[in-house]
Design a protein around this motif. Structure first.
Motif, PDB file in Angstrom:
ATOM      1  N   GLU A 367       0.834  -1.202   0.000  1.00 33.68           N
ATOM      2  CA  GLU A 367       0.000   0.000   0.000  1.00 33.68           C
ATOM      3  C   GLU A 367       0.875   1.262   0.000  1.00 33.68           C
ATOM      4  O   GLU A 367       0.529   2.273  -0.616  1.00 33.68           O
ATOM      5  CB  GLU A 367      -0.926   0.014   1.222  1.00 33.68           C
ATOM      6  N   LEU A 368       2.026   1.189   0.714  1.00 35.75           N
ATOM      7  CA  LEU A 368       2.900   2.363   0.821  1.00 35.75           C
ATOM      8  C   LEU A 368       3.709   2.596  -0.449  1.00 35.75           C
ATOM      9  O   LEU A 368       3.857   3.742  -0.894  1.00 35.75           O
ATOM     10  CB  LEU A 368       3.857   2.187   2.014  1.00 35.75           C
ATOM     11  N   PHE A 369       4.240   1.530  -1.031  1.00 35.75           N
ATOM     12  CA  PHE A 369       5.182   1.690  -2.154  1.00 35.75           C
ATOM     13  C   PHE A 369       4.606   1.294  -3.508  1.00 35.75           C
ATOM     14  O   PHE A 369       5.131   1.694  -4.548  1.00 35.75           O
ATOM     15  CB  PHE A 369       6.460   0.886  -1.885  1.00 35.75           C
ATOM     16  N   GLY A 370       3.559   0.484  -3.514  1.00 35.42           N
ATOM     17  CA  GLY A 370       2.875   0.136  -4.754  1.00 35.42           C
ATOM     18  C   GLY A 370       3.780  -0.430  -5.829  1.00 35.42           C
ATOM     19  O   GLY A 370       4.645  -1.270  -5.584  1.00 35.42           O
ATOM     20  N   GLU A 371       3.582   0.070  -7.054  1.00 39.15           N
ATOM     21  CA  GLU A 371       4.285  -0.441  -8.225  1.00 39.15           C
ATOM     22  C   GLU A 371       5.797  -0.197  -8.187  1.00 39.15           C
ATOM     23  O   GLU A 371       6.548  -0.833  -8.919  1.00 39.15           O
ATOM     24  CB  GLU A 371       3.708   0.194  -9.488  1.00 39.15           C
ATOM     25  N   SER A 372       6.251   0.710  -7.307  1.00 34.13           N
ATOM     26  CA  SER A 372       7.693   0.997  -7.233  1.00 34.13           C
ATOM     27  C   SER A 372       8.490  -0.248  -6.862  1.00 34.13           C
ATOM     28  O   SER A 372       9.656  -0.382  -7.247  1.00 34.13           O
ATOM     29  CB  SER A 372       7.960   2.101  -6.211  1.00 34.13           C
ATOM     30  N   LEU A 373       7.861  -1.184  -6.138  1.00 35.57           N
ATOM     31  CA  LEU A 373       8.563  -2.396  -5.727  1.00 35.57           C
ATOM     32  C   LEU A 373       8.844  -3.327  -6.904  1.00 35.57           C
ATOM     33  O   LEU A 373       9.558  -4.322  -6.749  1.00 35.57           O
ATOM     34  CB  LEU A 373       7.760  -3.134  -4.650  1.00 35.57           C
ATOM     35  N   ASP A 375      10.094  -2.020  -9.718  1.00 35.00           N
ATOM     36  CA  ASP A 375      11.126  -1.297 -10.467  1.00 35.00           C
ATOM     37  C   ASP A 375      12.502  -1.715  -9.938  1.00 35.00           C
ATOM     38  O   ASP A 375      12.845  -1.405  -8.786  1.00 35.00           O
ATOM     39  CB  ASP A 375      10.926   0.210 -10.289  1.00 35.00           C
ATOM     40  N   PRO A 376      13.317  -2.421 -10.743  1.00 29.02           N
ATOM     41  CA  PRO A 376      14.617  -2.921 -10.253  1.00 29.02           C
ATOM     42  C   PRO A 376      15.520  -1.807  -9.717  1.00 29.02           C
ATOM     43  O   PRO A 376      16.204  -2.007  -8.700  1.00 29.02           O
ATOM     44  CB  PRO A 376      15.227  -3.573 -11.497  1.00 29.02           C
ATOM     45  N   GLU A 377      15.556  -0.668 -10.392  1.00 28.61           N
ATOM     46  CA  GLU A 377      16.433   0.413  -9.932  1.00 28.61           C
ATOM     47  C   GLU A 377      15.968   0.948  -8.582  1.00 28.61           C
ATOM     48  O   GLU A 377      16.779   1.191  -7.687  1.00 28.61           O
ATOM     49  CB  GLU A 377      16.453   1.543 -10.965  1.00 28.61           C
ATOM     50  N   PHE A 378      14.653   1.124  -8.425  1.00 27.08           N
ATOM     51  CA  PHE A 378      14.112   1.592  -7.147  1.00 27.08           C
ATOM     52  C   PHE A 378      14.413   0.606  -6.036  1.00 27.08           C
ATOM     53  O   PHE A 378      14.817   0.992  -4.932  1.00 27.08           O
ATOM     54  CB  PHE A 378      12.602   1.822  -7.262  1.00 27.08           C
ATOM     55  N   VAL A 379      14.239  -0.666  -6.327  1.00 25.98           N
ATOM     56  CA  VAL A 379      14.467  -1.710  -5.315  1.00 25.98           C
ATOM     57  C   VAL A 379      15.938  -1.725  -4.884  1.00 25.98           C
ATOM     58  O   VAL A 379      16.256  -1.861  -3.698  1.00 25.98           O
ATOM     59  CB  VAL A 379      14.033  -3.086  -5.863  1.00 25.98           C
ATOM     60  N   THR A 380      16.851  -1.581  -5.843  1.00 25.98           N
ATOM     61  CA  THR A 380      18.286  -1.555  -5.516  1.00 25.98           C
ATOM     62  C   THR A 380      18.610  -0.355  -4.630  1.00 25.98           C
ATOM     63  O   THR A 380      19.318  -0.487  -3.615  1.00 25.98           O
ATOM     64  CB  THR A 380      19.125  -1.497  -6.800  1.00 25.98           C
ATOM     65  N   GLN A 381      18.115   0.825  -5.009  1.00 27.24           N
ATOM     66  CA  GLN A 381      18.354   2.015  -4.198  1.00 27.24           C
ATOM     67  C   GLN A 381      17.748   1.867  -2.803  1.00 27.24           C
ATOM     68  O   GLN A 381      18.355   2.269  -1.804  1.00 27.24           O
ATOM     69  CB  GLN A 381      17.764   3.245  -4.893  1.00 27.24           C
ATOM     70  N   LEU A 382      16.561   1.276  -2.744  1.00 32.16           N
ATOM     71  CA  LEU A 382      15.881   1.092  -1.464  1.00 32.16           C
ATOM     72  C   LEU A 382      16.680   0.168  -0.550  1.00 32.16           C
ATOM     73  O   LEU A 382      16.807   0.422   0.659  1.00 32.16           O
ATOM     74  CB  LEU A 382      14.478   0.518  -1.702  1.00 32.16           C
ATOM     75  N   LEU A 383      17.222  -0.913  -1.116  1.00 32.79           N
ATOM     76  CA  LEU A 383      18.025  -1.845  -0.322  1.00 32.79           C
ATOM     77  C   LEU A 383      19.241  -1.140   0.275  1.00 32.79           C
ATOM     78  O   LEU A 383      19.496  -1.238   1.486  1.00 32.79           O
ATOM     79  CB  LEU A 383      18.468  -3.020  -1.197  1.00 32.79           C
ATOM     80  N   LEU A 384      19.996  -0.428  -0.549  1.00 31.48           N
ATOM     81  CA  LEU A 384      21.204   0.254  -0.062  1.00 31.48           C
ATOM     82  C   LEU A 384      20.846   1.343   0.947  1.00 31.48           C
ATOM     83  O   LEU A 384      21.539   1.525   1.957  1.00 31.48           O
ATOM     84  CB  LEU A 384      21.972   0.848  -1.238  1.00 31.48           C
ATOM     85  N   LEU A 385      19.769   2.056   0.674  1.00 28.16           N
ATOM     86  CA  LEU A 385      19.363   3.132   1.565  1.00 28.16           C
ATOM     87  C   LEU A 385      18.963   2.603   2.936  1.00 28.16           C
ATOM     88  O   LEU A 385      19.336   3.176   3.971  1.00 28.16           O
ATOM     89  CB  LEU A 385      18.213   3.906   0.925  1.00 28.16           C
ATOM     90  N   LEU A 386      18.202   1.519   2.957  1.00 27.37           N
ATOM     91  CA  LEU A 386      17.803   0.940   4.251  1.00 27.37           C
ATOM     92  C   LEU A 386      18.998   0.353   5.002  1.00 27.37           C
ATOM     93  O   LEU A 386      19.080   0.469   6.232  1.00 27.37           O
ATOM     94  CB  LEU A 386      16.729  -0.122   4.042  1.00 27.37           C
ATOM     95  N   LYS A 387      19.914  -0.282   4.265  1.00 23.70           N
ATOM     96  CA  LYS A 387      21.095  -0.846   4.927  1.00 23.70           C
ATOM     97  C   LYS A 387      21.949   0.257   5.546  1.00 23.70           C
ATOM     98  O   LYS A 387      22.625   0.050   6.563  1.00 23.70           O
ATOM     99  CB  LYS A 387      21.937  -1.658   3.932  1.00 23.70           C
ATOM    100  N   ALA A 388      21.916   1.439   4.950  1.00 29.88           N
ATOM    101  CA  ALA A 388      22.662   2.558   5.510  1.00 29.88           C
ATOM    102  C   ALA A 388      21.893   3.261   6.624  1.00 29.88           C
ATOM    103  O   ALA A 388      22.482   3.756   7.579  1.00 29.88           O
ATOM    104  CB  ALA A 388      23.007   3.570   4.409  1.00 29.88           C
ATOM    105  N   SER A 389      20.554   3.286   6.526  1.00 30.17           N
ATOM    106  CA  SER A 389      19.747   4.085   7.456  1.00 30.17           C
ATOM    107  C   SER A 389      19.324   3.334   8.710  1.00 30.17           C
ATOM    108  O   SER A 389      19.323   3.905   9.813  1.00 30.17           O
ATOM    109  CB  SER A 389      18.499   4.609   6.731  1.00 30.17           C
ATOM    110  N   VAL A 390      18.976   2.064   8.550  1.00 28.48           N
ATOM    111  CA  VAL A 390      18.454   1.310   9.705  1.00 28.48           C
ATOM    112  C   VAL A 390      19.431   1.279  10.872  1.00 28.48           C
ATOM    113  O   VAL A 390      19.022   1.475  12.029  1.00 28.48           O
ATOM    114  CB  VAL A 390      18.035  -0.118   9.267  1.00 28.48           C
ATOM    115  N   PRO A 391      20.743   1.031  10.638  1.00 31.30           N
ATOM    116  CA  PRO A 391      21.670   1.057  11.782  1.00 31.30           C
ATOM    117  C   PRO A 391      21.666   2.397  12.516  1.00 31.30           C
ATOM    118  O   PRO A 391      21.819   2.431  13.736  1.00 31.30           O
ATOM    119  CB  PRO A 391      23.037   0.770  11.143  1.00 31.30           C
TER     120      PRO A 391
END
Length: 409
Positions: A367-373, A375-391
């Motif tokens: 519901e929050l991210f919809g079709e963006s999930l 999109d391979p480029e969006f998913v890659t950026q999201l993975l790196l961003l969360l790995k950097a932000s969550v800690p």
């Protein structure tokens, strides 16, 4: 004491036959001095141009002065002492061993003594006269050796000071990204062997503290460069230098980067300092020695903190709008999915919850991210961003959420 020796040698009381023989040696001074200077020059590196002339002047002057003393002529030591102090200074400043000067003195003494003995045999000089000459020469050589020692000590101190200046300049050249040719030149001036790769360390000290260069191995370069102190050494010496740093400053934290070519020192310096910043941000565990290689991913992900902040506001806006509890559980689930792309049961097993819980969470994530999930480029950026932000979030950094609240009112 030297004044007393000088007065004694000006009136040596040599037997008449010895005095006569010394006078006959005056024509031998130049050939012997030339021979000694040439022999020494053959063993010197090419860059010591002009040293042969200095040696010749010193030996020629000393032999002439020795003969003058033996003949009872007034012959002050001032100029001769100055020559031999200059020789000692020059040898030390060139980085040569003191034995080089001793070799020259011994060579001159030996050649002169050979001439004396030959003439003593030819002229049937008495043993007493020859012994008197030998004693005078031994005392004179001892005096010259003292002058060499004085000059050598001064030259060593000057060379060390010059090396310190050159090495400080070498550190700055490497940190500023100078060319390899420039780095090699500065390393040569600082008498520092430049390896193919170097290890760069950032040492976090208390305010005002500093680790002296003499506390570390000669192969280590170091300089305080606020807010940390830089240390550069060959990779093979990194472990020993790290122990020396810990011994010199037990409360310091040392960040050790992986080996890099000399021209990549600026990057290694940034990475080592970034690791210390991540320790302070509680992203990397706080240890006395930080092995940057073990945290290379974290250092990479946090290499551009401003970009991370901007991307967090853009890509994570749906999550930032959630309540703290919802944001935590949704982020946890989303990150596992991004890392594994597994099914709900597999993710549930990783997180220790029921698969149906994961399905509820996944429905909200869609519901929050919809079709963006999709999109391979969006998913890659999201993975790196969360790995950097969550800690950062786990460590208590609330700046992303505060910034979102300020922007949205």
């Amino acid at each position: 004491m030297e004044h007393d020796v000088t007065q004694t040698q000006q009136s040596p009381g040599l037997p008449g036959s010895a005095v006569w023989m010394l006078k006959s040696l005056e024509g031998e001074v130049r050939p012997v001095a030339l021979s000694v200077a040439r022999h020494l020059r053959d063993g010197l590196p090419a860059e010591t141009e002009g040293f042969e002339e200095l040696i010749f002047t010193a030996v020629h002057g000393a032999m002439s002065h020795f003969i003058d003393l033996g003949l009872g002529r007034a012959a002050p030591y001032t100029a001769i002492d100055d020559h031999f102090r200059k020789v000692g200074f020059k040898v030390a400043a060139m980085g040569q061993d003191r034995a080089l000067v001793d070799l020259g003195i011994n060579m001159a003494t030996s050649e002169l003594w050979d001439v004396l003995r030959r003439r003593a045999v030819e002229n049937e000089l008495s043993a007493a006269a020859l012994n008197a000459l030998n004693e005078m020469m031994s005392s004179y050589v001892e005096h010259l050796a003292k002058q060499v020692t004085t000059g050598f000590g001064a030259g060593t101190e000057a060379r060390d000071q010059d090396n310190d200046v050159a090495r400080a300049r070498l550190i700055e050249r490497m940190l500023s990204g100078a060319s390899l040719d420039e780095i090699e030149m500065q390393a040569s001036l600082g008498d520092w062997t430049l390896p193919e790769k170097v290890t760069v360390m950032a040492v976090e000290l208390r305010d005002g503290d500093r680790i002296a260069a003499d506390a570390l191995s000669p192969t280590a370069l170091t300089r305080r460069r606020d807010p940390t102190q830089v240390v550069i050494c060959p990779p093979d010496d990194a472990e020993a230098v790290t122990k020396e740093l810990r011994a010199a400053a037990p409360k310091a934290r040392v960040s050790v980067c992986w080996p890099v070519p000399p021209e990549d020192v600026p990057a290694a310096w940034r990475w080592a300092n970034r690791a210390l910043a991540l320790v302070n941000a509680r992203v990397i565990p706080a240890k006395p020695v930080i092995d940057c290689l073990a945290y290379r991913t974290e250092i990479w992900l946090h290499a551009e903190p401003v970009m991370r902040r901007q991307l967090a506001q853009e890509l994570l806006e749906p999550l930032l709008a959630e309540s703290a509890n919802s944001r935590e559980i949704l982020t946890e689930t989303l990150l596992v999915w991004l890392e594994t792309r597994e099914s709900a049961p597999a993710i549930a097993a990783v997180l220790g919850v029921h698969p149906q819980t994961i399905r509820y969470r996944w429905k909200r994530i869609n519901e929050l991210f919809g079709e963006s999930l999709r999109d391979p480029e969006f998913v890659t950026q999201l993975l790196l961003l969360l790995k950097a932000s969550v800690p950062l979030w786990v460590a208590g950094d609330q700046s992303d959420f505060d910034r979102y609240q300020q922007q949205t009112g």
